[in-house]
Write a protein that holds these residues in place. Structure first.
Motif, PDB file in Angstrom:
ATOM      1  N   ARG A   1      92.730  43.669  -6.441  1.00 20.83           N
ATOM      2  CA  ARG A   1      92.527  42.474  -5.740  1.00 20.83           C
ATOM      3  C   ARG A   1      92.126  42.864  -4.531  1.00 20.83           C
ATOM      4  O   ARG A   1      92.640  43.682  -3.142  1.00 20.83           O
TER       5      ARG A   1
ATOM      6  N   THR B   1     100.458  31.512  -6.097  1.00 21.99           N
ATOM      7  CA  THR B   1     100.292  31.778  -7.625  1.00 21.99           C
ATOM      8  C   THR B   1     100.874  32.809  -8.281  1.00 21.99           C
ATOM      9  O   THR B   1     102.012  33.070  -9.065  1.00 21.99           O
ATOM     10  N   LEU B   2     100.557  34.077  -7.524  1.00 21.64           N
ATOM     11  CA  LEU B   2     101.010  35.559  -7.929  1.00 21.64           C
ATOM     12  C   LEU B   2     102.617  35.320  -7.624  1.00 21.64           C
ATOM     13  O   LEU B   2     103.371  35.968  -8.680  1.00 21.64           O
TER      14      LEU B   2
ATOM     15  N   GLU C   1      95.772  31.568  -4.536  1.00 19.93           N
ATOM     16  CA  GLU C   1      95.932  33.088  -5.485  1.00 19.93           C
ATOM     17  C   GLU C   1      97.338  33.754  -5.077  1.00 19.93           C
ATOM     18  O   GLU C   1      97.966  34.173  -6.166  1.00 19.93           O
ATOM     19  N   LEU C   2      97.508  33.946  -3.891  1.00 16.18           N
ATOM     20  CA  LEU C   2      98.592  34.616  -3.501  1.00 16.18           C
ATOM     21  C   LEU C   2      99.945  33.755  -3.834  1.00 16.18           C
ATOM     22  O   LEU C   2     100.914  34.154  -4.078  1.00 16.18           O
TER      23      LEU C   2
ATOM     24  N   LEU D   1      92.533  42.055   2.183  1.00 19.88           N
ATOM     25  CA  LEU D   1      94.608  42.088   1.134  1.00 19.88           C
ATOM     26  C   LEU D   1      94.255  43.817   2.505  1.00 19.88           C
ATOM     27  O   LEU D   1      93.506  44.824   2.028  1.00 19.88           O
TER      28      LEU D   1
ATOM     29  N   GLU E   1      90.373  33.253   2.347  1.00 21.11           N
ATOM     30  CA  GLU E   1      90.255  34.181   1.647  1.00 21.11           C
ATOM     31  C   GLU E   1      90.993  35.146   2.593  1.00 21.11           C
ATOM     32  O   GLU E   1      90.836  34.738   3.588  1.00 21.11           O
TER      33      GLU E   1
ATOM     34  N   THR F   1      98.498  44.971  -6.438  1.00 22.46           N
ATOM     35  CA  THR F   1      96.847  44.055  -6.766  1.00 22.46           C
ATOM     36  C   THR F   1      95.485  44.334  -7.057  1.00 22.46           C
ATOM     37  O   THR F   1      96.022  45.090  -6.136  1.00 22.46           O
TER      38      THR F   1
ATOM     39  N   GLU G   1      90.245  40.767  -1.908  1.00 18.15           N
ATOM     40  CA  GLU G   1      90.473  39.827  -0.856  1.00 18.15           C
ATOM     41  C   GLU G   1      91.214  38.233  -1.892  1.00 18.15           C
ATOM     42  O   GLU G   1      91.214  38.694  -3.364  1.00 18.15           O
ATOM     43  N   MET G   2      91.937  37.387  -1.696  1.00 14.05           N
ATOM     44  CA  MET G   2      92.700  36.731  -2.276  1.00 14.05           C
ATOM     45  C   MET G   2      92.868  35.825  -1.196  1.00 14.05           C
ATOM     46  O   MET G   2      93.055  35.467   0.097  1.00 14.05           O
ATOM     47  N   THR G   3      92.421  34.124  -2.130  1.00 15.00           N
ATOM     48  CA  THR G   3      92.629  33.062  -1.249  1.00 15.00           C
ATOM     49  C   THR G   3      94.641  32.952  -1.256  1.00 15.00           C
ATOM     50  O   THR G   3      95.069  33.197  -1.643  1.00 15.00           O
TER      51      THR G   3
END
Length: 87
Positions: A31, A41-42, A38-39, A72, A69, A29, A33-35
């Protein structure tokens, strides 16, 4: 000049994004930072499952809430546990 496999892996994370592992599958990714949501969903994890961050050492793994959050880092490992599998 062709880059060797090693050189590719040694390039700065900023160029290539961050490699993380969710349920033994590698994702990259861009990104930082991810929530938790979101992780999930990925990785196509069903809503309602619990997401955990693998913590090295004897301590407990850390549960990641949907709106939490996560900063990463390379090679962070996550996994999910279906609800109802506790206890």
């Amino acid at each position: 000049a062709e880059m060797t496999e090693t050189e590719l892996h040694d390039r700065p994370a900023t160029e290539r994004g961050v490699l993380i592992v969710i349920n033994e599958v590698e994702y990259t990714t861009q990104r930082r930072e991810m929530t938790g949501r979101e992780l999930m969903t990925l990785a196509d994890i069903p809503d309602g499952n619990h997401l955990f961050l693998e913590v090295p050492g004897p301590g407990d793994d850390r549960q990641i809430g949907p709106d939490e959050e996560v900063r990463l880092h390379r090679k962070m490992r996550f996994y999910d546990v279906p609800v109802g599998n506790f206890g």
